[in-house]
Scaffold this active site. Structure first.
Site, mmCIF file in Angstrom:
data_model
loop_
_atom_site.group_PDB
_atom_site.id
_atom_site.type_symbol
_atom_site.label_atom_id
_atom_site.label_comp_id
_atom_site.label_asym_id
_atom_site.label_seq_id
_atom_site.Cartn_x
_atom_site.Cartn_y
_atom_site.Cartn_z
ATOM 1 N N CYS A 137 -10.936 55.937 53.591
ATOM 2 C CA CYS A 137 -10.549 54.585 53.102
ATOM 3 C C CYS A 137 -10.940 53.723 54.214
ATOM 4 C CB CYS A 137 -9.376 54.593 52.633
ATOM 5 S SG CYS A 137 -8.943 52.966 51.613
ATOM 6 N N HIS A 181 -9.187 58.578 48.615
ATOM 7 C CA HIS A 181 -8.175 59.181 49.167
ATOM 8 C C HIS A 181 -8.039 60.849 48.830
ATOM 9 C CE1 HIS A 181 -5.776 55.906 51.000
ATOM 10 N NE2 HIS A 181 -6.366 55.227 49.978
ATOM 11 N N GLU A 213 -6.249 63.085 50.217
ATOM 12 C CA GLU A 213 -4.807 63.739 50.432
ATOM 13 C C GLU A 213 -3.956 63.557 49.085
ATOM 14 O OE1 GLU A 213 -4.506 59.310 51.695
ATOM 15 O OE2 GLU A 213 -5.976 60.791 51.517
ATOM 16 N N GLY A 269 23.470 73.990 54.960
ATOM 17 C CA GLY A 269 22.008 73.733 54.348
ATOM 18 C C GLY A 269 21.073 74.782 54.953
#
Length: 529
Positions: free
Chosen positions: A90, A178, A180, A235
């Site tokens: 881009c 884009h 991605e 976690g």
């Protein structure tokens, strides 16, 4: 407080040069999906500093500016002379074109959203065999009208006469769209072809190699006699960080689980059972519930809460160190503190040059300046999915590695208002119901995480039984994500939402309303505070 630069142990990076792109971090993550290590750097980084990072390739990101704007981000021409492969996306595609003598025109034909890409007869390496057209995601006003000398135009759209080009001899290429984002279905394959075929890179960034590198890095940082302490939150991040350090230095690591009273139902018992069984690590549990509640008394501002929790957490550690030293050889000390900091944590805390500080992260900016430990952050360069992969490589059970993320400050930042014991009990009960129903519905693998938030400073009018009530609202915040950098709110079936709402309003005193947060990230962060 000091830290080692973990990038020193990483392989040659694919550097994503950020021109202000919304998706710069996503590009880095997509590169890692090709099993190549990647970092994001600002476009303002001097060329000599970029060269010092010894990049394997450069990817020039998109950005919101026009190359003709007075304040448009500039591309250092020296970056194109480093002799490494370059891929423009881009805005980066246009900046690359200008720097190499091509032409970027103000055509007046803007393209935003889904666009049909027409593949030319000379499709090049990137688009070969993909058919005559494909769907891509565009977001541009200016367009490349003439490719630089030596480059072959391989694709176009109605609004972009040059939508892709390649120069195999220079190992350079670029696309206007884009690749991605998921809205460009073949974009990841295009990116993979550039990295592996055009650039000729070897995909060695795998869970096994990552684990080996991180273990060696920890050994080097802590040394042959150093001792470390690690705080377990329950976690996956702290568990994997601790498992890595345990593998590196063995019984010179002591894990400390601070019960700060901000835990969800059953979490203390889960840590004491699951983690010790999986690793055999030494674990010390300290009860600091009263100390944390005292520090949080009267505190309502979100940043003040995070700072207070971070400060008290370290003080709790310092109190725990005395007990750890009792088992240490005479004259030794504990100098290292292990944290489960991840790459998105660093980004959100403004840890990279040119990034804005969104909020102080409990693993990054919430620690006092006078902390007495040297930080060991073996996961600092990893995304969450990579952490889970490393955890599985280390043999941790699914109960640990597949656990939904939970913030270090715990329920303290899920109570909007002052944190009190009564409010914690209310939130704990609502959270347990939500988790149980989501699990029963088989949604654990669909939802990245589901914060349950208590609006403690809000009174909602309700009718329960024959009387009028003034209770607190509970907010459900289910989100789907790959790495927490971006997230979308999860479309939970209405019948599941109904069960959760009915149970919470019937079973949890002080709650008479349940609402659903349907905000994506951006603009809203996953946690409310």
């Amino acid at each position: 407080m000091t830290q080692q630069d973990p990038a020193a142990a990483a392989p040659r990076p694919v550097l994503v040069v950020d021109f202000g792109a919304q998706y710069a971090q996503l590009i880095a993550r997509r590169v890692r999906e090709v099993n190549l290590y990647s970092e994001v750097i600002p476009h303002t980084m001097p060329a000599d500093e970029v060269a010092a990072k010894n990049p394997a390739a450069l990817i020039l990101s998109g950005g919101p500016s026009s190359v003709y704007a007075d304040d448009a981000p500039s591309l250092h021409p020296e970056l194109l002379e480093l002799g490494v492969p370059v891929f423009g996306i881009c805005y980066g595609f246009q900046a690359m074109t200008q720097a190499m003598g091509g032409t970027v025109a103000k055509t007046g034909l803007r393209e935003y959203g889904r666009t049909e890409l027409q593949i030319q007869s000379e499709a090049g390496v990137l688009h070969e065999g993909m058919g005559e057209s494909q769907q891509v995601w565009m977001s541009h006003g200016d367009s490349v009208s003439e490719a630089p000398e030596g480059f072959t135009v391989t694709a176009r759209t109605e609004g972009a006469p040059v939508a892709a080009f390649e120069c195999p001899e220079k190992r350079m290429a670029g696309v206007q769209y884009h690749p991605e984002v998921l809205h460009s279905p073949k974009g990841q394959e295009v990116l993979r072809r550039f990295l592996l075929e055009t650039a000729g890179l070897e995909p060695t960034w795998t869970a096994g190699n990552i684990a080996e590198q991180l273990i060696e890095q920890v050994r080097e940082q802590i040394g042959d006699e150093g001792r470390a302490i690690c705080g377990l939150s329950g976690g996956v991040d702290s568990a994997v960080a601790a498992a890595l350090v345990q593998r590196a230095i063995g019984d010179r690591l002591t894990c400390v689980f601070v019960d700060h009273g901000l835990l969800r139902a059953g979490e203390r018992e889960q840590v004491e059972k699951d983690f010790v069984a999986a690793t055999g690590a030494k674990l010390v549990t300290v009860d600091e519930r009263e100390a944390f509640l005292q520090k949080l008394a009267g505190v309502t501002e979100p940043e003040a809460k995070r700072k207070a929790i971070g400060a008290e957490f370290i003080r709790s550690f310092e109190r725990a160190v005395a007990g750890v030293l009792a088992d240490a050889p005479e004259g030794s000390s504990v100098d290292f503190l292990v944290q489960g900091t991840l790459y998105p944590d660093v980004v959100e805390s403004g840890g990279g040059t040119g990034t804005a500080n969104i909020k102080s992260h409990h693993n990054v900016g919430g620690l006092p300046d006078d902390v007495e430990f040297e930080l060991v952050e073996p996961l600092r360069l990893l995304f969450k999915d990579e952490v889970r992969a490393v955890g599985r490589e280390l043999g941790l059970p699914e109960e640990i590695v597949a656990r939904q993320p939970f913030p270090g400050p715990g329920l303290g930042i899920r109570i909007i208002g002052e944190v009190t014991e009564d409010r914690l009990e209310t939130l704990r009960a609502a959270d347990a119901i939500a988790r149980a129903e989501l699990t029963a519905a088989g949604l654990d693998d669909v939802i990245w995480q589901c914060p349950v938030v208590l609006l403690a400073d809000v009174r909602s009018v309700g009718v329960q039984g024959d009387g009028r009530t003034y209770g607190h609202p509970i907010v459900l915040r289910p989100v789907s994500s790959e790495d927490a950098m971006t997230a979308d709110w999860t479309r939970i079936p209405f019948d599941v939402l109904e069960k959760i709402s009915t149970r919470i309003t019937n079973e949890v005193e002080e709650v008479n309303r349940v609402v659903l947060d349907v905000t994506s990230k951006p603009p809203g962060t996953i946690e409310w505070e």
